[in-house]
Scaffold this active site. Structure first.
Site, PDB file in Angstrom:
ATOM      1  N   TYR A 119     -12.612  15.567 -14.394  1.00  0.00           N
ATOM      2  CA  TYR A 119     -13.501  14.595 -13.736  1.00  0.00           C
ATOM      3  C   TYR A 119     -14.927  14.743 -14.256  1.00  0.00           C
ATOM      4  O   TYR A 119     -15.572  13.763 -14.649  1.00  0.00           O
ATOM      5  CB  TYR A 119     -13.432  14.847 -12.228  1.00  0.00           C
TER       6      TYR A 119
ATOM      7  N   LYS B  41     -17.696  12.228 -16.356  1.00  0.00           N
ATOM      8  CA  LYS B  41     -18.996  11.829 -15.810  1.00  0.00           C
ATOM      9  C   LYS B  41     -20.122  12.158 -16.786  1.00  0.00           C
ATOM     10  O   LYS B  41     -21.090  11.407 -16.916  1.00  0.00           O
ATOM     11  CB  LYS B  41     -19.210  12.478 -14.446  1.00  0.00           C
TER      12      LYS B  41
HETATM   13  N1  LIG Z   1     -18.309  10.608  -2.869  1.00  0.00           N
HETATM   14  C1  LIG Z   1     -18.869  11.553  -3.626  1.00  0.00           C
HETATM   15  O1  LIG Z   1     -19.134  12.688  -3.191  1.00  0.00           O
HETATM   16  C2  LIG Z   1     -19.218  11.255  -5.059  1.00  0.00           C
HETATM   17  C3  LIG Z   1     -20.045  12.160  -5.729  1.00  0.00           C
HETATM   18  C4  LIG Z   1     -20.396  11.899  -7.048  1.00  0.00           C
HETATM   19  C5  LIG Z   1     -19.928  10.764  -7.670  1.00  0.00           C
HETATM   20  N2  LIG Z   1     -19.118   9.898  -7.007  1.00  0.00           N
HETATM   21  C6  LIG Z   1     -18.659   8.716  -7.718  1.00  0.00           C
HETATM   22  O2  LIG Z   1     -18.943   7.569  -6.967  1.00  0.00           O
HETATM   23  C7  LIG Z   1     -17.977   6.551  -7.255  1.00  0.00           C
HETATM   24  C8  LIG Z   1     -17.384   6.059  -5.946  1.00  0.00           C
HETATM   25  O3  LIG Z   1     -16.715   7.154  -5.330  1.00  0.00           O
HETATM   26  P1  LIG Z   1     -16.401   7.162  -3.771  1.00  0.00           P
HETATM   27  O4  LIG Z   1     -16.605   8.546  -3.297  1.00  0.00           O
HETATM   28  O5  LIG Z   1     -17.110   6.044  -3.109  1.00  0.00           O
HETATM   29  O6  LIG Z   1     -14.830   6.908  -3.810  1.00  0.00           O
HETATM   30  P2  LIG Z   1     -13.887   5.948  -2.945  1.00  0.00           P
HETATM   31  O7  LIG Z   1     -12.519   6.454  -3.181  1.00  0.00           O
HETATM   32  O8  LIG Z   1     -14.381   5.846  -1.557  1.00  0.00           O
HETATM   33  O9  LIG Z   1     -14.080   4.523  -3.655  1.00  0.00           O
HETATM   34  C9  LIG Z   1     -13.635   4.317  -4.961  1.00  0.00           C
HETATM   35  C10 LIG Z   1     -13.204   2.869  -5.103  1.00  0.00           C
HETATM   36  O10 LIG Z   1     -12.751   2.672  -6.457  1.00  0.00           O
HETATM   37  C11 LIG Z   1     -11.565   1.886  -6.422  1.00  0.00           C
HETATM   38  N3  LIG Z   1     -10.772   2.158  -7.615  1.00  0.00           N
HETATM   39  C12 LIG Z   1     -10.146   3.308  -7.960  1.00  0.00           C
HETATM   40  N4  LIG Z   1      -9.486   3.153  -9.108  1.00  0.00           N
HETATM   41  C13 LIG Z   1      -9.705   1.871  -9.512  1.00  0.00           C
HETATM   42  C14 LIG Z   1      -9.268   1.108 -10.619  1.00  0.00           C
HETATM   43  N5  LIG Z   1      -8.436   1.622 -11.541  1.00  0.00           N
HETATM   44  N6  LIG Z   1      -9.691  -0.172 -10.746  1.00  0.00           N
HETATM   45  C15 LIG Z   1     -10.501  -0.723  -9.797  1.00  0.00           C
HETATM   46  N7  LIG Z   1     -10.918  -0.051  -8.707  1.00  0.00           N
HETATM   47  C16 LIG Z   1     -10.526   1.230  -8.573  1.00  0.00           C
HETATM   48  C17 LIG Z   1     -10.841   2.343  -5.151  1.00  0.00           C
HETATM   49  O11 LIG Z   1      -9.885   1.384  -4.726  1.00  0.00           O
HETATM   50  C18 LIG Z   1     -12.020   2.502  -4.193  1.00  0.00           C
HETATM   51  O12 LIG Z   1     -12.305   1.288  -3.533  1.00  0.00           O
HETATM   52  C19 LIG Z   1     -16.960   7.195  -8.192  1.00  0.00           C
HETATM   53  O13 LIG Z   1     -17.278   6.870  -9.524  1.00  0.00           O
HETATM   54  C20 LIG Z   1     -17.173   8.674  -7.963  1.00  0.00           C
HETATM   55  O14 LIG Z   1     -16.797   9.441  -9.090  1.00  0.00           O
HETATM   56  C21 LIG Z   1     -18.751  10.115  -5.716  1.00  0.00           C
END
Ligand SMILES: NC(=O)c1ccc[n+]([C@@H]2O[C@H](COP(=O)([O-])OP(=O)(O)OC[C@H]3O[C@@H](n4cnc5c(N)ncnc54)[C@H](O)[C@@H]3O)[C@@H](O)[C@H]2O)c1
Length: 266
Positions: A152, A156
């Site tokens: 992962y 990133k």
């Molecule tokens: N939540 C955290 O702590 C955190 C920290 C750092 C980075 N991020 C990043 O933020 C972004 C959002 O994460 P989140 O925590 O809101 O996750 P989440 O799981 O709540 O939301 C992710 C969304 O992406 C959609 N998705 C997944 N695979 C997909 C695909 N192949 N095509 C289209 N849509 C797809 C899912 O259906 C979901 O709606 C991600 O890129 C994640 O890596 C999150």
């Protein structure tokens, strides 16, 4: 200075149905954008689009054909995207490298890195032809240093580099490309995992490692994303903005016992 779009500008939020993407959709709608909630979770996208008066689109970022159709559809129906936010993500458990299967590795790279590349290219080329636009890719603080979620985190790190490179490709055409790197952000997916005793919470509250002594709320990430997407950030491109409650800054304090705790003795 104007702080909201003056005509209804169009924002496409990929991965917009849940978590950080959903917070971005809600905030951008409140700020006057016409929001396209695009996600492979079509049902959740539809519910959110109804809530915010936006448009729902089903898309899987692993499928270049679907992304190109989305971009072409937005151009034909809404005059094109003024902003693109890529918030779709694939995640992994903490695992030793030899236990990450080839299949899992390829899936994470396909969604996080190749998917971001596909979305940026499909929309960025259209924006460049129209003479402007703004892209915000959601990276992660895990991409900024060593991490035990190494598949992962590697994707990133690559997204941060891709962001800089695309900013240089399209800057002269008026297209800005930036990244936002959240720290641990309290989305439903993470709260559920913690309630089951797993994830980052297994080693204690991850917020304690941040300078502010807490995790991040989805709305707080959304504020940074909307700012970078908007014309208020018109001179900003190629950056990676951490929204991490000071987690990255505090990482150098770990060998001294972590960031200072605010106590009545301090
Ligand atoms: N939540 C955290 O702590 C955190 C920290 C750092 C980075 N991020 C990043 O933020 C972004 C959002 O994460 P989140 O925590 O809101 O996750 P989440 O799981 O709540 O939301 C992710 C969304 O992406 C959609 N998705 C997944 N695979 C997909 C695909 N192949 N095509 C289209 N849509 C797809 C899912 O259906 C979901 O709606 C991600 O890129 C994640 O890596 C999150």
């Amino acid at each position: 200075m104007q702080t909201t779009p003056n005509k209804q500008e169009v924002a496409v939020v990929i991965g917009g149905a849940n978590g950080i993407g959903a917070a971005v959709c809600r905030l951008m709608a409140r700020m006057g954008w016409r929001v396209v909630v695009a996600d492979r979770d079509a049902a959740a996208a539809e519910v959110l689009a109804q809530e915010i008066g936006g448009v729902a689109r089903s898309v899987d970022v692993t499928d270049a054909g679907q992304i190109n159709s989305l971009a072409n559809g937005v151009e034909a129906e809404l005059g094109g995207a003024d902003a693109l936010v890529v918030s779709s993500g694939a995640f992994q458990l903490v695992l030793p490298p030899e236990q990450i299967t080839e299949e899992a590795w390829n899936h994470i790279v396909n969604v996080n890195l190749s998917g971001t590349f596909r979305c940026n290219t499909a929309f960025g080329v259209q924006m460049a032809k129209r003479g402007g636009g703004s892209i915000v890719n959601i990276a992660s603080v895990t991409g900024m240093q060593a991490s035990p979620v190494l598949a992962y985190a590697s994707t990133k790190a690559a997204v941060i580099n891709l962001t800089q490179s695309l900013a240089c490709e399209w800057g002269h055409a008026g297209v800005r490309v930036n990244a936002v790197s959240p720290g641990v952000t309290l989305v439903a997916r993470i709260l559920k995992r913690w309630s089951e005793g797993g994830g980052t919470r297994a080693a204690g509250d991850p917020g304690q490692h941040a300078a502010l002594g807490r995790c991040v709320e989805p709305d707080e990430v959304a504020e940074a994303v909307e700012f970078l997407a908007s014309k208020r950030a018109r001179a900003i491109t190629g950056i990676n903005l951490p929204v991490d409650a000071g987690w990255f800054a505090a990482s150098g304090t770990e060998m001294y016992g972590g960031p200072r705790r605010a106590t009545s003795q301090s």
